[in-house]
Design a protein around this motif. Structure first.
Motif, PDB file in Angstrom:
ATOM      1  N   LYS A   1      -1.181  -4.539  -0.889  1.00  0.00           N
ATOM      2  CA  LYS A   1       0.030  -3.895  -0.373  1.00  0.00           C
ATOM      3  C   LYS A   1      -0.067  -2.380  -0.530  1.00  0.00           C
ATOM      4  O   LYS A   1       0.381  -1.616   0.352  1.00  0.00           O
ATOM      5  N   ARG A   2      -0.609  -1.912  -1.635  1.00  0.00           N
ATOM      6  CA  ARG A   2      -0.772  -0.465  -1.825  1.00  0.00           C
ATOM      7  C   ARG A   2      -1.700   0.115  -0.754  1.00  0.00           C
ATOM      8  O   ARG A   2      -1.442   1.200  -0.223  1.00  0.00           O
ATOM      9  N   ALA A   3      -2.759  -0.600  -0.455  1.00  0.00           N
ATOM     10  CA  ALA A   3      -3.704  -0.124   0.552  1.00  0.00           C
ATOM     11  C   ALA A   3      -3.047  -0.022   1.930  1.00  0.00           C
ATOM     12  O   ALA A   3      -3.372   0.872   2.717  1.00  0.00           O
ATOM     13  N   MET A   4      -2.114  -0.925   2.221  1.00  0.00           N
ATOM     14  CA  MET A   4      -1.439  -0.924   3.520  1.00  0.00           C
ATOM     15  C   MET A   4      -0.128  -0.147   3.501  1.00  0.00           C
ATOM     16  O   MET A   4       0.567  -0.063   4.510  1.00  0.00           O
ATOM     17  N   GLY A   5       0.203   0.437   2.344  1.00  0.00           N
ATOM     18  CA  GLY A   5       1.393   1.273   2.262  1.00  0.00           C
ATOM     19  C   GLY A   5       2.703   0.519   2.321  1.00  0.00           C
ATOM     20  O   GLY A   5       3.687   1.018   2.882  1.00  0.00           O
ATOM     21  N   VAL A   6       2.749  -0.691   1.756  1.00  0.00           N
ATOM     22  CA  VAL A   6       3.989  -1.457   1.719  1.00  0.00           C
ATOM     23  C   VAL A   6       4.273  -1.892   0.289  1.00  0.00           C
ATOM     24  O   VAL A   6       3.385  -1.853  -0.563  1.00  0.00           O
ATOM     25  N   ARG A   7       5.494  -2.309   0.039  1.00  0.00           N
ATOM     26  CA  ARG A   7       5.889  -2.781  -1.282  1.00  0.00           C
ATOM     27  C   ARG A   7       7.046  -3.765  -1.154  1.00  0.00           C
ATOM     28  O   ARG A   7       7.684  -3.869  -0.091  1.00  0.00           O
TER      29      ARG A   7
ATOM     30  N   TRP B   1      12.355  -8.356   0.574  1.00  0.00           N
ATOM     31  CA  TRP B   1      11.621  -8.095   1.803  1.00  0.00           C
ATOM     32  C   TRP B   1      10.527  -7.094   1.507  1.00  0.00           C
ATOM     33  O   TRP B   1      10.495  -6.490   0.435  1.00  0.00           O
ATOM     34  N   VAL B   2       9.608  -6.943   2.433  1.00  0.00           N
ATOM     35  CA  VAL B   2       8.491  -6.019   2.260  1.00  0.00           C
ATOM     36  C   VAL B   2       8.743  -4.814   3.143  1.00  0.00           C
ATOM     37  O   VAL B   2       8.894  -4.947   4.361  1.00  0.00           O
ATOM     38  N   VAL B   3       8.827  -3.639   2.530  1.00  0.00           N
ATOM     39  CA  VAL B   3       9.169  -2.418   3.252  1.00  0.00           C
ATOM     40  C   VAL B   3       8.010  -1.439   3.221  1.00  0.00           C
ATOM     41  O   VAL B   3       7.119  -1.513   2.369  1.00  0.00           O
TER      42      VAL B   3
END
Length: 303
Positions: free
Chosen positions: A115-121, A196-198
């Protein structure tokens, strides 16, 4: 009513139409319990799928590395201690399967390496704090959504009827494609846990707000009772408001804090200066209490 209608029609007629302008379907308005509107952008299906593949690749890499290390150990010890190596292998597999996502999402970043690599959390949909219960709930559902279907498909062989294979395939597709059939791209685990994933783009933090936005010394003096109205959670929200510095949000938050602490605004008092001063004073108050071993989590914490 008629003149207003004509005016609206005239304005619409004179407004140029931009065919390239489209509504961002992933933008969401999330109002926190403090009344702050945090404009979020949901992670799309591609980003989430890529993050999952990265995490699965990391997990597989760890298992392969452990297997190679186990082989080298067995060669070095001439086959002795294989029971211990096997037990450790099962332990590593158990931790990766059940705790990999949970432990990373319990961190302040609320994101796995993928998720960090794709810029989401991960975030709470109600605007509140992401709790450990929510993280455990969303990841407990992963057993049904991912691991169980994969195990079923991997174990299906010639002895399994075509109808059972078809049922397993449908089971997998339902859970894999589920985020594509709801507006917020929610997994079943997200619906159960209220998450949710933002999108959380990496950004360089501005210099310390206490130093860069400090108003003139002595202009704002807050009492201890006024500073004890809020805790660490509200301090973080206030910091985010000051970093974004949207005029409407600044005015709304300043009005709420003034009402909460009973502050009488002076003539021509700037909302931004007031919030910066209160932020600096609140931070100092919380840090001094922390040195005494007292940490106030939020405004409801009586400690």
């Amino acid at each position: 009513m008629k003149p207003a209608t004509k005016t609206a029609k005239a304005a619409a007629a004179t407004t140029p139409y931009d065919p390239g302008a489209r509504e961002d379907t992933r933008a969401r308005s999330l109002v926190t319990p403090e009344g702050v509107d945090l404009k979020l952008r949901l992670g799309d299906a591609g980003e989430r799928a890529a993050a999952l593949f990265i995490d699965l690749a990391i997990m597989l890499g760890v298992l392969i590395a452990f297997f190679l290390l186990a082989v080298l150990t067995m060669v070095g010890t001439k086959g002795k201690g294989w029971e211990l190596v096997g037990t450790l292998g099962l332990l590593v597999f158990f931790i990766l399967r059940n705790l990999y996502f949970v432990l990373f999402e319990l961190t302040p970043g609320a994101a796995t390496p993928g998720k960090r690599a794709m810029g989401v959390r991960v975030a709470a949909r109600n605007g509140g704090r992401l709790t450990a219960d929510a993280i455990f709930a969303r990841n407990a559902m992963r057993e049904i959504e991912l691991y169980l279907p994969l195990s079923f498909l991997a174990s299906s062989g010639d002895k399994v009827s075509a109808w059972i294979n078809l049922a397993g395939l449908v089971w997998c597709l339902v859970f894999v494609l589920f985020p594509l059939f709801n507006r917020d791209r929610l997994r079943v685990g997200d619906m159960v846990a209220g998450t949710w994933v933002v999108k959380a783009p990496t950004r360089k933090l501005a210099p310390d707000l206490v130093e860069t936005s400090r108003p003139p010394v002595g202009r704002f003096k807050f009492t201890q009772a006024q500073l004890d109205a809020y805790g660490v959670k509200e301090l973080h929200v206030l910091e985010d408001v000051l970093r974004r510095y949207e005029s409407k949000t600044i005015a709304l938050v300043a009005a709420r804090i003034r009402l909460k602490i009973g502050w009488q605004a002076a003539p021509y008092e700037s909302d931004g200066d007031f919030l910066a001063a209160y932020y600096a004073a609140l931070r100092g108050r919380l840090e001094s209490r922390l040195l005494l071993g007292k940490r106030r989590k939020d405004k409801h914490d009586k400690s």
